[in-house]
Design an enzyme around this catalytic site. Structure first.
Site, PDB file in Angstrom:
ATOM      1  N   THR A  80      -2.699  -2.902  -1.334  1.00 22.98           N
ATOM      2  CA  THR A  80      -2.932  -1.430  -0.602  1.00 22.98           C
ATOM      3  C   THR A  80      -2.680  -0.378  -1.606  1.00 22.98           C
ATOM      4  O   THR A  80      -1.452  -0.157  -2.325  1.00 22.98           O
ATOM      5  CB  THR A  80      -1.896  -1.336   0.497  1.00 22.98           C
ATOM      6  OG1 THR A  80      -2.202  -2.342   1.438  1.00 22.98           O
ATOM      7  CG2 THR A  80      -2.002   0.094   1.142  1.00 22.98           C
ATOM      8  N   LYS A 156      -7.599   0.565   5.378  1.00 31.31           N
ATOM      9  CA  LYS A 156      -6.382   0.043   5.205  1.00 31.31           C
ATOM     10  C   LYS A 156      -5.392   1.352   5.369  1.00 31.31           C
ATOM     11  O   LYS A 156      -4.199   0.996   6.441  1.00 31.31           O
ATOM     12  CB  LYS A 156      -6.138  -0.396   3.964  1.00 31.31           C
ATOM     13  CG  LYS A 156      -4.702  -1.118   3.800  1.00 31.31           C
ATOM     14  CD  LYS A 156      -4.504  -2.074   4.827  1.00 31.31           C
ATOM     15  CE  LYS A 156      -2.899  -2.613   5.004  1.00 31.31           C
ATOM     16  NZ  LYS A 156      -2.537  -3.466   3.587  1.00 31.31           N
ATOM     17  N   LYS A 224       5.847   3.349   0.189  1.00 30.19           N
ATOM     18  CA  LYS A 224       4.585   3.469  -0.627  1.00 30.19           C
ATOM     19  C   LYS A 224       3.453   3.688   0.225  1.00 30.19           C
ATOM     20  O   LYS A 224       2.602   4.506  -0.033  1.00 30.19           O
ATOM     21  CB  LYS A 224       4.469   2.093  -1.441  1.00 30.19           C
ATOM     22  CG  LYS A 224       3.229   2.116  -2.095  1.00 30.19           C
ATOM     23  CD  LYS A 224       2.957   0.574  -2.929  1.00 30.19           C
ATOM     24  CE  LYS A 224       2.823  -0.406  -2.037  1.00 30.19           C
ATOM     25  NZ  LYS A 224       1.497  -0.510  -1.475  1.00 30.19           N
TER      26      LYS A 224
END
Length: 282
Positions: A80, A156, A224
């Site tokens: 990701t 995503k 993150k």
């Protein structure tokens, strides 16, 4: 993931910074190497599952993996990462004569172990077709988003936006029940079987009630990932107020020392906001 591919008959070479991971991979039929450059020697498909785009760049370029791969190698980034950074990495890979697929996954450690990941892919269609049999081993759902790298990373980001907000909302709800003096296990059972339920609540709820649950995905991962979500929103000029608030709670939990704890422990940030003694009811 590498072990699944190896057990399915593919010739798989692997590298990980963890010696335990390399040993485990070797015990599951793979060939482990002590460096990325050695593992990449002559490979036709180079899959990266790393923490961030900096690690991907380091392995490919500073570590020499890309130059040591086959001349027509397909680089598959399955982490990701920010969509813009993925596009830039794709250009750098293409400039070296290799192909690139943007292929982030959803499902976490559990999905990797069960080979039931959802895999989102963007890039050259012919490269996608060549790698489809690999994706079928690793995941139960495979989606092609388009031919421009970065498109799958945006998908995503949308997924992580919902996951992060749902997880933060579940923590807020259970923290309220706890603060009000209710039996949280009973409340969790109520909401898990009602219209209030979500996948994240059902999966993480029980762990929110534990002091030190097994880590399946850390708080810092959502620090993150929600940062990536907000970056994607900024690039698209899309306001993301709920994602922004959820990000703040994950940051708070991390700052309070829970960064490496299971992501369910974002509930600690809510608890710490009301850590004083409750007023006695009159």
């Amino acid at each position: 993931m590498a072990s699944h591919l190896s057990r399915d008959g593919f010739a798989v070479k692997g590298f990980d910074i963890s010696e335990n991971a390399r040993t485990s991979f070797g015990e599951n039929g793979g060939r482990s190497f002590s460096s990325a450059v050695d593992a990449a020697a002559g490979v036709g498909v180079l899959m990266l599952m790393v923490v961030n785009i900096a690690q991907a760049h380091q392995a490919l370029f500073e570590g020499g993996a890309l130059a040591n791969s086959a001349e027509d190698c397909i680089v598959v980034l399955m982490s990701t990462c920010p969509p813009g950074d993925v596009e830039a990495l794709a250009r750098d890979v293409n400039a070296q004569g290799r192909r690139f697929l943007d292929a982030p996954v959803s499902g976490g450690v559990a999905g990797a172990r069960k080979a039931s990941l959802s895999i989102m892919v963007a890039g050259d269609r012919s490269s996608y077709d060549e790698c489809h049999n690999l994706f079928e081993v690793l995941g139960s759902k495979i989606y092609f988003l388009g031919e421009r790298p970065g498109q799958a990373s945006v998908a995503k980001a949308v997924n992580q936006l919902l996951c992060g907000v749902h997880l933060a909302a579940a923590a807020e709800a259970l923290a309220l029940a706890e603060r009000a003096g209710l039996d949280t296990a009973t409340v969790l059972e109520i909401v898990s079987g009602s219209a209030a339920a979500s996948w994240m609540l059902n999966d993480r709820g029980q762990r929110m009630l534990q002091n030190d649950p097994e880590v399946t995905s850390a708080v810092d991962i959502f620090v993150k990932d929600l940062g990536i979500v907000l970056s994607a929103g900024s690039s698209a000029k899309a306001a993301l107020p709920l994602a922004s608030v959820a990000h703040q709670f994950f940051l708070a939990a991390s700052g309070q020392g829970a960064g490496l704890a299971d992501d369910s422990q974002v509930i600690r940030a809510y608890r710490n906001m009301t850590a004083g003694k409750r007023e006695e009811k009159k």
